[in-house]
Design an enzyme around this catalytic site. Structure first.
Site, mmCIF file in Angstrom:
data_model
loop_
_atom_site.group_PDB
_atom_site.id
_atom_site.type_symbol
_atom_site.label_atom_id
_atom_site.label_comp_id
_atom_site.label_asym_id
_atom_site.label_seq_id
_atom_site.Cartn_x
_atom_site.Cartn_y
_atom_site.Cartn_z
ATOM 1 N N SER A 115 -6.427 -4.162 13.624
ATOM 2 C CA SER A 115 -5.555 -3.955 12.474
ATOM 3 C C SER A 115 -6.081 -2.889 11.520
ATOM 4 O O SER A 115 -6.214 -1.726 11.881
ATOM 5 C CB SER A 115 -5.327 -5.275 11.741
ATOM 6 O OG SER A 115 -4.334 -5.135 10.752
ATOM 7 N N HIS A 116 -6.426 -3.289 10.303
ATOM 8 C CA HIS A 116 -6.846 -2.365 9.248
ATOM 9 C C HIS A 116 -8.344 -2.097 9.274
ATOM 10 O O HIS A 116 -8.841 -1.347 8.427
ATOM 11 C CB HIS A 116 -6.467 -2.961 7.894
ATOM 12 C CG HIS A 116 -7.028 -4.343 7.700
ATOM 13 N ND1 HIS A 116 -6.526 -5.429 8.380
ATOM 14 C CD2 HIS A 116 -8.051 -4.808 6.952
ATOM 15 C CE1 HIS A 116 -7.224 -6.509 8.042
ATOM 16 N NE2 HIS A 116 -8.156 -6.158 7.179
ATOM 17 N N ASP A 282 -1.127 0.892 7.988
ATOM 18 C CA ASP A 282 -2.511 0.753 8.451
ATOM 19 C C ASP A 282 -2.653 1.091 9.926
ATOM 20 O O ASP A 282 -1.733 1.610 10.550
ATOM 21 C CB ASP A 282 -3.023 -0.660 8.158
ATOM 22 C CG ASP A 282 -2.353 -1.720 9.022
ATOM 23 O OD1 ASP A 282 -1.186 -1.521 9.382
ATOM 24 O OD2 ASP A 282 -3.001 -2.738 9.332
ATOM 25 N N ASP A 284 -2.685 -0.543 12.797
ATOM 26 C CA ASP A 284 -1.753 -1.056 13.804
ATOM 27 C C ASP A 284 -0.331 -1.222 13.270
ATOM 28 O O ASP A 284 0.535 -1.752 13.967
ATOM 29 C CB ASP A 284 -2.253 -2.385 14.372
ATOM 30 C CG ASP A 284 -2.098 -3.539 13.396
ATOM 31 O OD1 ASP A 284 -2.221 -3.313 12.174
ATOM 32 O OD2 ASP A 284 -1.862 -4.680 13.844
ATOM 33 N N ASP A 286 1.039 -3.017 10.725
ATOM 34 C CA ASP A 286 1.631 -4.229 10.158
ATOM 35 C C ASP A 286 1.484 -4.304 8.638
ATOM 36 O O ASP A 286 2.099 -5.166 7.996
ATOM 37 C CB ASP A 286 1.087 -5.495 10.834
ATOM 38 C CG ASP A 286 -0.405 -5.701 10.653
ATOM 39 O OD1 ASP A 286 -1.072 -4.846 10.038
ATOM 40 O OD2 ASP A 286 -0.924 -6.729 11.146
ATOM 41 N N ARG A 287 0.711 -3.412 8.047
ATOM 42 C CA ARG A 287 0.561 -3.396 6.593
ATOM 43 C C ARG A 287 1.235 -2.160 5.994
ATOM 44 O O ARG A 287 1.497 -1.191 6.691
ATOM 45 C CB ARG A 287 -0.918 -3.416 6.202
ATOM 46 C CG ARG A 287 -1.624 -4.682 6.645
ATOM 47 C CD ARG A 287 -3.049 -4.726 6.144
ATOM 48 N NE ARG A 287 -3.683 -5.986 6.500
ATOM 49 C CZ ARG A 287 -4.701 -6.536 5.847
ATOM 50 N NH1 ARG A 287 -5.220 -5.919 4.797
ATOM 51 N NH2 ARG A 287 -5.218 -7.683 6.225
ATOM 52 N N SER A 372 -1.891 -9.270 0.971
ATOM 53 C CA SER A 372 -2.775 -8.347 1.682
ATOM 54 C C SER A 372 -1.975 -7.216 2.320
ATOM 55 O O SER A 372 -2.252 -6.798 3.434
ATOM 56 C CB SER A 372 -3.591 -9.094 2.737
ATOM 57 O OG SER A 372 -2.744 -9.831 3.597
ATOM 58 N N LYS A 383 4.203 -9.177 10.506
ATOM 59 C CA LYS A 383 4.493 -8.345 9.342
ATOM 60 C C LYS A 383 4.720 -6.931 9.829
ATOM 61 O O LYS A 383 4.196 -6.527 10.869
ATOM 62 C CB LYS A 383 3.362 -8.431 8.323
ATOM 63 C CG LYS A 383 1.971 -8.160 8.851
ATOM 64 C CD LYS A 383 0.931 -8.611 7.831
ATOM 65 C CE LYS A 383 -0.472 -8.583 8.426
ATOM 66 N NZ LYS A 383 -1.305 -9.679 7.973
#
Length: 553
Positions: A115-116, A282, A284, A286-287, A372, A383
């Site tokens: 992820s991030h 981010d 991947d 999702d953010r 987050s 998300k």
């Protein structure tokens, strides 16, 4: 002829997946059979068995992706997987991966991402298993994977040459089919079903000389989606509307986390160039982060504003309605106020997107968010950073139809006039010694301060958040210490499971105001006294030895 082999292995005892899969340093995954062990454990845990299953496989492009893709292919053939659906070059955002699982009715998916978290040879990697609804594996599945990993003695894989997945098309390997697709096409088609692309395109073209948009891919996977959307679909100039849009294995040496600290280059450009609409996603995808001239949209405010405008500004919700709202416990209560005003059911759940998935599958949640920088809806079971950015762009377009020149700042201020403002911040203390972090939590659990007043803030309650899932009845305990005050303010402290080593302590501070003279205040000025109270009560400096947090959001 494909030859399958069986070899002996020794179990590792640290392969328990968290809420977002197994995340470790690359060097840990590179230990002898470490990755192979975990993939084998996943194969054994697939719902209904691996024989005849279909999996979506891909990731965010970080370092070590191709090596793990090859391992997955080898083990899938040996496990009797019927079909792998692989996005071209193996690149897929986590929400787009969720969509592919749902669209192609796959058994599940293996998403390769941390992820991030930073990427590179000395940084992080991650393997995440998603189930057939497209969402992260629930705890009963991750526990099964972990249990298998602790007793694994053999590995079963097919002896294969390197498999190429750079070209769109289908190939057969043994009894397994590998279908390489353009995953961006599928995702963009989904977004066209949700948003009014024609209205967005018209607005951006009509205002191309006055309205500036800048999307920061942070050298993560969403650069390929940004290119397709903002340049090809909406007709913006690539050099002006995109930055860091090429996915890189090490994310350009940067931390691909869209917040004011790690996306500082975007923040600086928005201020210097007076960008009207700045956005970032981010590693991947999702953010998300959204900001504009003199305006930063906190994630807590973001989901509340989206929920407020959903049925007006977004065709998907005009058609399907909004069935309910949900937020993670640490997220500010701004969303609750929207739910109450619109008479919608709303939920407070533990951190972890799987909790939203249960509500969505039951038709009781349409829009949800985490502080987050995660926001999403029931279009997928993850998300979705790009979705959130398009939702905000749709709101800007919608409001400007009747009030030309309305900025992101104006939209936020108008929202506060209706609901009041929930000032909110989060302090992250990363890579804290695990023993010290545990001692801090124990200190908070032992507190006896109800009724005491700290610099004008009187404590009304202290608890360790527990959630009983209204769908499956499962109970999640010890999800974070909440300290509530009589004026509606809150302090929350919890340990995060998204880091790859040590412990991350997160401190959340929230203060509600319905005083219009305070709505334009700078967040940390409004929260200053409560922040100090939080630091005093928690004794964070004493436990961590840190004078300041690693990141403030």
């Amino acid at each position: 002829m494909v030859e399958s082999k069986t070899i002996a292995t020794q179990p590792y005892y640290d392969q328990k997946p968290g809420t977002s899969g197994l995340r470790k340093r690359v060097k840990i995954f590179q230990q002898k059979y470490y990755t192979e062990n975990f993939i084998q454990s996943v194969m054994h845990a697939i719902e209904g068995g691996s024989q005849g299953a279909t999996l979506v496989v891909g990731g965010d492009g970080r370092y070590y992706l191709d090596q793990v893709m090859q391992i997955i292919i080898q083990f899938s053939v040996a496990a009797g997987i019927k079909k792998l659906i692989v996005p071209q070059h193996g690149l897929v955002s986590t929400p787009a991966g969720s969509h592919l699982i749902r669209k192609y009715k796959a058994t599940g998916g293996i998403l390769l991402t941390a992820s991030h978290n930073p990427g590179g040879a000395d940084k992080d990697f991650g393997i995440k298993y998603n189930v057939r609804n497209g969402g992260p594996a629930p705890e009963n599945v991750t526990n099964k994977i972990f249990d298998i990993s602790k007793s694994l003695e053999q590995l079963h894989y097919a002896d294969l040459p390197h498999v190429d997945y750079s070209q769109i098309g289908t190939q057969t390997i043994g009894t397994m089919e590998v279908q390489v697709i353009d995953g961006v096409d599928d995702y963009v088609d989904l977004m066209k079903e949700i948003f009014d692309f024609e209205a967005i395109r018209y607005f951006l073209q009509e205002n191309k000389d006055t309205f500036k948009l800048l999307f920061d891919g942070m050298h993560g996977v969403t650069g390929i989606y940004g290119q397709r959307l903002f340049v090809q679909e909406f007709g913006l100039a690539k050099e002006k509307s995109l930055m860091r849009a090429k996915p890189l294995p090490d994310f350009g040496g940067e931390h691909p986390d869209p917040n004011l600290t790690y996306a500082h280059e975007l923040v600086e450009r928005v201020e210097k160039e007076q960008i009207d609409f700045g956005a970032a996603s981010d590693g991947d995808g999702d953010r998300n982060m959204v900001l504009g001239k003199n305006a930063f949209v906190t994630p807590s405010d973001s989901v509340a504003v989206i929920a407020h405008y959903a049925r007006e500004a977004i065709p998907y919700f005009r058609k399907n309605g909004v069935n309910g709202l949900a937020r993670s416990m640490p997220t500010s209560r701004a969303l609750d106020l929207v739910a109450q005003k619109q008479q919608l059911e709303h939920f407070e759940v533990p951190t972890g997107w799987k909790f939203f998935g249960n509500l969505m599958d039951a038709g009781r949640c349409s829009i949800c968010g985490e502080e987050s920088f995660g926001t999403g809806s029931d279009h997928v079971r993850e998300k979705d950073g790009v979705w959130a950015i398009l939702a905000w762009l749709s709101i800007v377009v919608h409001v400007n139809k009747t009030k030309p020149g309305t900025s992101i700042y104006d939209i936020l201020q108008d929202h506060y006039k209706i609901y009041g403002r929930n000032f909110f911040t989060r302090y992250d203390y990363e890579e804290v010694e695990s023993k010290k972090a545990t001692e801090l939590i124990q200190h908070l659990q032992d507190l006896s301060i109800v009724g005491q007043t700290f610099d004008g803030f009187t404590v009304s309650d202290v608890d360790d958040f527990e959630y009983r899932d209204p769908i499956d009845g499962s109970v999640s305990s010890h999800q974070g210490i909440r300290i509530m005050f009589k004026d509606g303010s809150r302090i929350v402290v919890r340990l995060s499971g998204t880091g790859s080593q040590g412990a991350t302590i997160r401190l959340y501070i929230e203060k509600y105001s319905n005083n219009p003279s305070e709505y334009a205040m700078e967040t940390h000025k409004a929260l200053g006294p409560l922040i100090q109270v939080a630091l005093d009560i928690s004794r964070l400096k004493s436990f961590t030895g840190r004078d300041k947090p690693t990141v403030i959001t």
